[in-house]
Motif scaffolding. Structure first.
Motif, mmCIF file in Angstrom:
data_model
loop_
_atom_site.group_PDB
_atom_site.id
_atom_site.type_symbol
_atom_site.label_atom_id
_atom_site.label_comp_id
_atom_site.label_asym_id
_atom_site.label_seq_id
_atom_site.Cartn_x
_atom_site.Cartn_y
_atom_site.Cartn_z
ATOM 1 N N PHE A 325 0.842 -1.199 0.000
ATOM 2 C CA PHE A 325 0.000 0.000 0.000
ATOM 3 C C PHE A 325 0.882 1.256 0.000
ATOM 4 O O PHE A 325 1.940 1.284 0.617
ATOM 5 C CB PHE A 325 -0.893 -0.016 1.239
ATOM 6 C CG PHE A 325 -1.723 1.230 1.414
ATOM 7 C CD1 PHE A 325 -2.920 1.392 0.737
ATOM 8 C CD2 PHE A 325 -1.302 2.244 2.266
ATOM 9 C CE1 PHE A 325 -3.682 2.534 0.897
ATOM 10 C CE2 PHE A 325 -2.058 3.391 2.443
ATOM 11 C CZ PHE A 325 -3.247 3.527 1.754
ATOM 12 N N GLY A 326 0.448 2.290 -0.724
ATOM 13 C CA GLY A 326 1.186 3.556 -0.733
ATOM 14 C C GLY A 326 1.862 3.800 -2.065
ATOM 15 O O GLY A 326 1.453 3.306 -3.121
ATOM 16 N N GLY A 327 2.958 4.571 -2.031
ATOM 17 C CA GLY A 327 3.675 4.895 -3.255
ATOM 18 C C GLY A 327 4.422 3.697 -3.813
ATOM 19 O O GLY A 327 4.929 2.860 -3.074
ATOM 20 N N GLY A 335 6.585 5.112 -13.886
ATOM 21 C CA GLY A 335 6.589 6.328 -13.085
ATOM 22 C C GLY A 335 6.131 6.063 -11.660
ATOM 23 O O GLY A 335 5.563 5.015 -11.335
ATOM 24 N N HIS A 336 6.379 7.042 -10.785
ATOM 25 C CA HIS A 336 5.983 6.906 -9.383
ATOM 26 C C HIS A 336 4.497 7.240 -9.249
ATOM 27 O O HIS A 336 4.053 8.312 -9.632
ATOM 28 C CB HIS A 336 6.820 7.838 -8.510
ATOM 29 C CG HIS A 336 6.602 7.622 -7.040
ATOM 30 N ND1 HIS A 336 7.117 6.537 -6.370
ATOM 31 C CD2 HIS A 336 5.913 8.349 -6.127
ATOM 32 C CE1 HIS A 336 6.760 6.609 -5.101
ATOM 33 N NE2 HIS A 336 6.031 7.699 -4.927
ATOM 34 N N ARG A 337 3.739 6.295 -8.716
ATOM 35 C CA ARG A 337 2.296 6.456 -8.570
ATOM 36 C C ARG A 337 1.861 5.984 -7.177
ATOM 37 O O ARG A 337 2.577 5.254 -6.506
ATOM 38 C CB ARG A 337 1.544 5.636 -9.640
ATOM 39 C CG ARG A 337 1.765 6.110 -11.050
ATOM 40 C CD ARG A 337 1.076 7.450 -11.317
ATOM 41 N NE ARG A 337 1.188 7.850 -12.712
ATOM 42 C CZ ARG A 337 2.150 8.553 -13.212
ATOM 43 N NH1 ARG A 337 3.156 8.939 -12.428
ATOM 44 N NH2 ARG A 337 2.164 8.884 -14.499
ATOM 45 N N GLY A 338 0.656 6.412 -6.801
ATOM 46 C CA GLY A 338 0.084 5.943 -5.554
ATOM 47 C C GLY A 338 -0.639 4.619 -5.755
ATOM 48 O O GLY A 338 -1.173 4.336 -6.827
ATOM 49 N N HIS A 339 -0.658 3.799 -4.691
ATOM 50 C CA HIS A 339 -1.320 2.487 -4.736
ATOM 51 C C HIS A 339 -2.294 2.421 -3.568
ATOM 52 O O HIS A 339 -1.891 2.470 -2.407
ATOM 53 C CB HIS A 339 -0.291 1.358 -4.641
ATOM 54 C CG HIS A 339 -0.843 0.014 -4.957
ATOM 55 N ND1 HIS A 339 -0.453 -1.121 -4.277
ATOM 56 C CD2 HIS A 339 -1.753 -0.387 -5.882
ATOM 57 C CE1 HIS A 339 -1.100 -2.152 -4.772
ATOM 58 N NE2 HIS A 339 -1.900 -1.740 -5.744
ATOM 59 N N THR A 340 -3.605 2.328 -3.869
ATOM 60 C CA THR A 340 -4.640 2.437 -2.839
ATOM 61 C C THR A 340 -4.958 1.115 -2.161
ATOM 62 O O THR A 340 -5.875 1.058 -1.339
ATOM 63 C CB THR A 340 -5.933 2.983 -3.464
ATOM 64 O OG1 THR A 340 -6.341 2.123 -4.538
ATOM 65 C CG2 THR A 340 -5.720 4.399 -3.967
#
Length: 443
Positions: A325-327, A335-340
């Protein structure tokens, strides 16, 4: 000046590279090529540059080959280390699962012990109430016997006074008012009644002492039972307090929500006290009993809350946490993305289970999520199970914790078979593993 410098350079080149001629002879003709000093110098420089470039390129290729070999060895070592780490995590997960089962068994045993002790406590309270009622009856009988004995003593004294006054007795006898035989019988009856009353009084006092001793023993037993109950309730409630706290849920708000949903009451209007003394005041045992009952009510509300909050794991078979969970680095774009949510990789067709009671609000294919099951729980909680290969529930269906709701797949935006598991609190995603880890001590 320029002409002189050019002549000097030309003479220097002629000394180092004198003019040469290359003769090309054929069967019918002979030709030659004139190589001037400048041309020879250019050829030499070009050859030297080509040879230097070849040496540098060869060295670079050798260094790249050596570095590639070292990199492959490093990757192989990292892969072995990663595999060992995965094996250690798998063993640790199995150990935690065994500990969770043992904790659940201890929790069930504590609940059974609390139920048995509660039954014993109610039985002892009933016996105590009966004993107190018996003591009151005996004391009432004793007071009646004492009054009768006092009346008999007064009657006996009067008869003795009458017998001492012989003249009065004789006169009464001669007059026929009080026969002597009647007086003798009355004295005998009075003496027997007195002896019987004294015997009953002694028996009543002995019975009262025995009852007081039995009440004392019962109070000691009640104190022991209360102590055991208090310890059992404390041991049962503390892990649940810690579980909800680790999950980031407010226990006060949680219990308030459960109490609001389970608040039905009724029945005739009766005093709250269960004491038999009739004064309406609560003694120490009653206060302790009420405190234990309050704790048991809190424990029961926690039990209801645990059924409705997602503390269980969605997978029961072996899996790998492929994305936390998280970045994170996006698996498609880099690319850097958020992970919910949390990704749990497992083979296609692995069963997915509901982590708490609730109602299905979505059971369909959703862009990005693939085949998705979304369940709404109590306390503003929701869970999402994405990328499934097949769905076994439908919208509006009521779900219990542990129900088989879907199977793992790779539908939607996915690189391979896995479960994307989300937990949302009031619409905001939180780390699902905080719930799973918190529930390991209880489930």
């Amino acid at each position: 000046m320029r002409t002189r410098l050019a002549n000097r350079i030309h003479s220097l080149l002629e000394r180092k590279f004198p003019e040469r001629r290359l003769f090309l002879k054929s069967a019918t003709d002979t030709r030659f090529i004139r190589l001037k000093p400048v041309t020879q110098c250019m050829i030499l420089l070009t050859g030297s540059a080509v040879m230097g470039w070849a040496i540098v390129a060869t060295a670079i290729l050798l260094m790249d080959s050596i570095a590639a070999g070292n990199l492959r060895d490093q990757v192989r070592r990292d892969q072995i280390t990663y595999q060992q780490r995965l094996n250690d995590l798998s063993r640790e997960r199995d150990a935690r699962a065994e500990e969770a089962l043992a904790a659940q068994a201890r929790f069930s045993s504590a609940l059974a012990q609390v139920s048995v002790m509660q039954s014993e406590l109610l039985g002892s309270e009933t016996r105590r109430r009966e004993l107190e009622t018996g003591i009151e009856v005996i004391q009432s009988n004793l007071r009646t016997v004492m009054k009768e004995r006092e009346r008999a003593r007064l009657a006996l004294a009067e008869l003795r006074e009458m017998s001492n006054g012989s003249e009065t007795v004789m006169a009464a006898a001669e007059g026929g008012a009080v026969p002597m035989s009647f007086m003798a019988e009355a004295l005998a009856r009075t003496a027997k009644e007195r002896d019987r009353i004294e015997t009953d009084a002694r028996n009543a006092f002995d019975t009262a002492r025995n009852l007081e001793r039995e009440i004392k023993l019962m109070q000691e037993r009640n104190d022991y039972i209360f102590t055991q109950l208090e310890e059992a309730v404390t041991v049962s409630v503390e892990p649940l307090d810690k579980m909800f706290s680790k999950a980031g849920l407010s226990t006060d708000a949680l219990l308030k929500e459960v109490r609001r949903g389970y608040s039905g009451q009724g029945g005739p209007l009766t005093p709250i006290s269960i004491s038999t003394r009739g004064d309406g005041s609560a003694d120490a045992d009653e206060l302790r009993a009420n405190a234990i009952l309050n704790q048991m009510d809190r424990l029961n509300m926690y039990r209801i809350a645990t059924e409705k909050a997602p503390f269980a794991a969605p997978l029961r078979s072996a899996y790998r946490l492929s994305s936390p969970f998280g970045g994170r680095r996006d698996p498609f774009t880099g690319g850097h993305r958020g992970h919910t949510g949390t990704d749990m990789a497992a083979p296609t067709g692995t069963p997915i289970y509901a982590t708490a009671d609730g109602v299905v609000v979505r059971a369909e294919r959703v862009s990005g999520y693939g085949k998705l099951v979304q369940i709404r729980h109590a306390f503003g909680l929701e869970t999402l199970y994405a990328h499934a290969s097949s769905i076994h529930v439908k919208k509006g269906q009521k779900i219990s914790r542990g129900d088989h709701i879907a199977d793992i797949g790779s539908t939607g935006r996915s690189t391979g078979p896995h479960l994307h598991y989300e937990v949302r609190v009031n619409g905001s995603p939180v780390n699902p593993m905080s719930f799973v880890k918190a529930g390991k001590d209880v489930f």
